[in-house]
Enzyme design. Structure first.
Site, PDB file in Angstrom:
ATOM      1  N   LYS A   1     -12.458  -0.621  -0.634  1.00 29.84           N
ATOM      2  CA  LYS A   1     -11.543   0.159  -1.669  1.00 29.84           C
ATOM      3  C   LYS A   1     -12.254   0.309  -3.103  1.00 29.84           C
ATOM      4  O   LYS A   1     -13.030   0.891  -3.153  1.00 29.84           O
ATOM      5  CB  LYS A   1     -10.021  -0.442  -1.488  1.00 29.84           C
ATOM      6  CG  LYS A   1      -9.361  -0.385  -0.137  1.00 29.84           C
ATOM      7  CD  LYS A   1      -7.961  -0.479   0.016  1.00 29.84           C
ATOM      8  CE  LYS A   1      -7.358   0.094   1.501  1.00 29.84           C
ATOM      9  NZ  LYS A   1      -7.054  -1.030   2.284  1.00 29.84           N
TER      10      LYS A   1
ATOM     11  N   SER B   1       0.718  -1.250  -0.061  1.00 31.23           N
ATOM     12  CA  SER B   1      -0.080   0.147  -0.078  1.00 31.23           C
ATOM     13  C   SER B   1       0.765   1.202   0.169  1.00 31.23           C
ATOM     14  O   SER B   1       0.460   2.094  -0.482  1.00 31.23           O
ATOM     15  CB  SER B   1      -1.023  -0.136   1.134  1.00 31.23           C
ATOM     16  OG  SER B   1      -0.275  -0.153   2.309  1.00 31.23           O
TER      17      SER B   1
ATOM     18  N   HIS C   1      -5.561  -4.046  -2.143  1.00 38.77           N
ATOM     19  CA  HIS C   1      -5.024  -2.919  -3.147  1.00 38.77           C
ATOM     20  C   HIS C   1      -4.966  -3.399  -4.492  1.00 38.77           C
ATOM     21  O   HIS C   1      -4.040  -2.845  -5.235  1.00 38.77           O
ATOM     22  CB  HIS C   1      -3.663  -2.210  -2.480  1.00 38.77           C
ATOM     23  CG  HIS C   1      -3.859  -1.258  -1.599  1.00 38.77           C
ATOM     24  ND1 HIS C   1      -4.492  -0.011  -1.683  1.00 38.77           N
ATOM     25  CD2 HIS C   1      -3.595  -1.279  -0.129  1.00 38.77           C
ATOM     26  CE1 HIS C   1      -4.632   0.701  -0.389  1.00 38.77           C
ATOM     27  NE2 HIS C   1      -4.077   0.085   0.253  1.00 38.77           N
TER      28      HIS C   1
HETATM   29  C1  LIG Z   1      -7.048  -1.435   3.693  1.00 41.41           C
HETATM   30  C2  LIG Z   1      -6.237  -2.687   3.935  1.00 41.41           C
HETATM   31  C3  LIG Z   1      -6.925  -3.398   4.976  1.00 41.41           C
HETATM   32  C4  LIG Z   1      -7.942  -3.334   5.751  1.00 41.41           C
HETATM   33  O1  LIG Z   1      -9.231  -3.216   5.080  1.00 41.41           O
HETATM   34  P1  LIG Z   1     -10.575  -3.049   6.032  1.00 41.41           P
HETATM   35  O2  LIG Z   1     -11.691  -3.835   5.185  1.00 41.41           O
HETATM   36  O3  LIG Z   1     -10.858  -1.472   5.548  1.00 41.41           O
HETATM   37  O4  LIG Z   1     -10.451  -3.469   7.158  1.00 41.41           O
HETATM   38  C5  LIG Z   1      -6.177  -4.710   5.158  1.00 41.41           C
HETATM   39  N1  LIG Z   1      -5.181  -5.196   4.357  1.00 41.41           N
HETATM   40  C6  LIG Z   1      -4.812  -4.527   3.610  1.00 41.41           C
HETATM   41  C7  LIG Z   1      -3.320  -4.756   2.749  1.00 41.41           C
HETATM   42  C8  LIG Z   1      -5.259  -2.989   3.407  1.00 41.41           C
HETATM   43  O5  LIG Z   1      -4.540  -2.094   2.395  1.00 41.41           O
END
Ligand SMILES: *Cc1c(COP(=O)(O)O)cnc(C)c1O
Length: 415
Positions: free
Chosen positions: A249, A190, A218
């Site tokens: 996302k 990320s 991501h």
């Molecule tokens: C954003 C993210 C999460 C968390 O996701 P949520 O559904 O918002 O809890 C977990 N792992 C990675 C790699 C992320 O980028």
């Protein structure tokens, strides 16, 4: 009940320390829906400003898509607002199972289990599958939620240097005697936007008899030719034992996550994963919205193709202008500034020019690697990207960093 002055002072002082270290996080209030154009109140109490959002995880521009909204409304009307239950008591509707099947088909796995979030999926999955007889071997840059999930698990833990396959192989040899070996990585990282070498990792896992775990939060929806994720990009679909991902996302941006993979692994999570057993089921409104997202994605690759074109334009524009970027081929494009204060000043100046992009510095990224992390969306039109590029160039000129190398920027601003 006793909130003594001693305790209060402890917190007051800690907060003061955070502020004086310059790492106090101030929130910006958005008064509109999530989109390329947003209305922001910042600093608090000031007039609203129209800015272009360059730092959302809204990769496919679906967070406020009319069809997704319509489907969510229908979900609300036909299945209600919430379930007031965890899945295994009375929190499973037909649409929850339908979504699990849809995700399985999309990711090319055997089965899927929904979680309230991907953070919860990562919090539950390791403990459900591993014991002290086993080993977790993780990339050193995995997401914080994976780190927390591993902390909750009694299996032994070791790490390998970021994306370093020789180091991973050494670790697999070192822990060869363990009952279950699980190799753990993000698909797209990320903060840097680089992709895990899943093709090589699959080979190593086969050679050393290890499970492979990939968090594709991501990537799901847009990485790979048809947007299935990093495993599609690397040509290893069907070969990842465990994939976790988020619906928060690219896949609509609301909330929710899942574990997808081998049938027995998913079944074990259904029996044992604590955030699944003890946290409320995803709202039917969200489930209906995510189902629509998958329908949109299965109709065409138009959005992910547009995202790719936008990303290429943005990367080339910044690079031609003379910025130092992190190499990669995801829509996460970090503009490297190295110095923490410079990243904050740069971000403020961008905001004044109508561009919303946050500066990251230690401890979110390693010390001396401060940056503006830009994220491209299929919701961006060319005029958004051109305006944003103009602003970056203007601010880059102001600080005299265009055309400078990493070392020259560090010499000029320090670390
Ligand atoms: C954003 C993210 C999460 C968390 O996701 P949520 O559904 O918002 O809890 C977990 N792992 C990675 C790699 C992320 O980028």
């Amino acid at each position: 009940m006793s909130y003594s002055n001693k305790v209060k002072d402890l917190y007051v002082n800690q907060l003061k320390d955070i502020k004086s270290a310059g790492i106090y996080k101030e929130e910006r209030f958005i008064h509109s829906s999530q989109a390329a154009d947003i209305e922001v109140e910042f600093p608090r109490g000031s007039d609203l400003k129209n800015v272009i959002n360059m730092c959302a995880n809204n990769y496919l521009g679906l967070s406020s898509h009319p069809e997704v909204l319509k489907a969510a409304h229908e979900g609300l009307d036909t299945r209600g607002y919430g379930m007031s239950s965890v899945r295994f008591i009375c929190g499973t509707q037909d649409i929850h199972r339908e979504l699990e099947n849809k995700v399985t088909e999309f990711l090319g796995t055997e089965d899927t289990i929904l979680f309230p979030s991907c953070m919860d999926a990562n919090a539950g999955v390791f403990e459900a599958l591993l014991t002290s007889e086993d080993i977790m071997i993780s990339d050193r840059l995995v997401h914080a939620s994976i780190i927390d999930g591993m902390r909750l698990c009694s299996a032994e833990h070791d790490t390998f240097k970021h994306s370093n396959m020789e180091h991973l192989e050494q670790k697999l040899q070192l822990h060869a005697d363990k009952r279950i070996k699980m190799v753990i990585t993000d698909g797209v990282f990320s903060m840097d936007g680089d992709l895990a070498k899943l093709d090589e990792m699959v080979k190593l896992c086969q050679k050393y008899d290890a499970l492979l775990f990939v968090d594709d939060s991501h990537s799901s929806g847009f990485i790979g030719k048809t947007g299935r994720g990093t495993h599609e990009h690397c040509g290893v679909m069907g070969k990842i034992d465990i994939i976790t991902t988020t619906f928060g996302k690219a896949l609509g941006g609301a909330s929710g996550g899942c574990v997808s993979g081998r049938k027995e692994i998913v079944e074990m999570c259904r029996q044992k994963a604590r955030p699944y057993l003890f946290s409320n089921t995803i709202s039917p409104v969200v489930v209906a919205g995510v189902l629509k997202v998958f329908e949109i994605l299965s109709q065409s690759t138009e959005r992910r193709d547009k995202l790719e074109n936008n990303t290429n334009f943005w990367r080339k524009g910044l690079s031609d202008a003379g910025f130092v970027l992190k190499e990669g081929n995801s829509p996460i494009v970090p503009v490297m500034l190295f110095n923490a204060k410079l990243s904050q000043d740069f971000s403020k100046d961008l905001f004044n020019l109508g561009i919303y992009a946050i500066g990251f510095f230690f401890p979110v990224v390693p010390n001396g690697q401060a940056r503006i992390r830009t994220q491209i969306s299929a919701g961006h039109e060319m005029h958004h990207l051109e305006k944003a590029l103009d602003a970056f160039i203007k601010v880059g000129k102001k600080y005299g960093i265009l055309g400078l190398t990493k070392q020259e920027i560090i010499d000029k601003y320090g670390l």
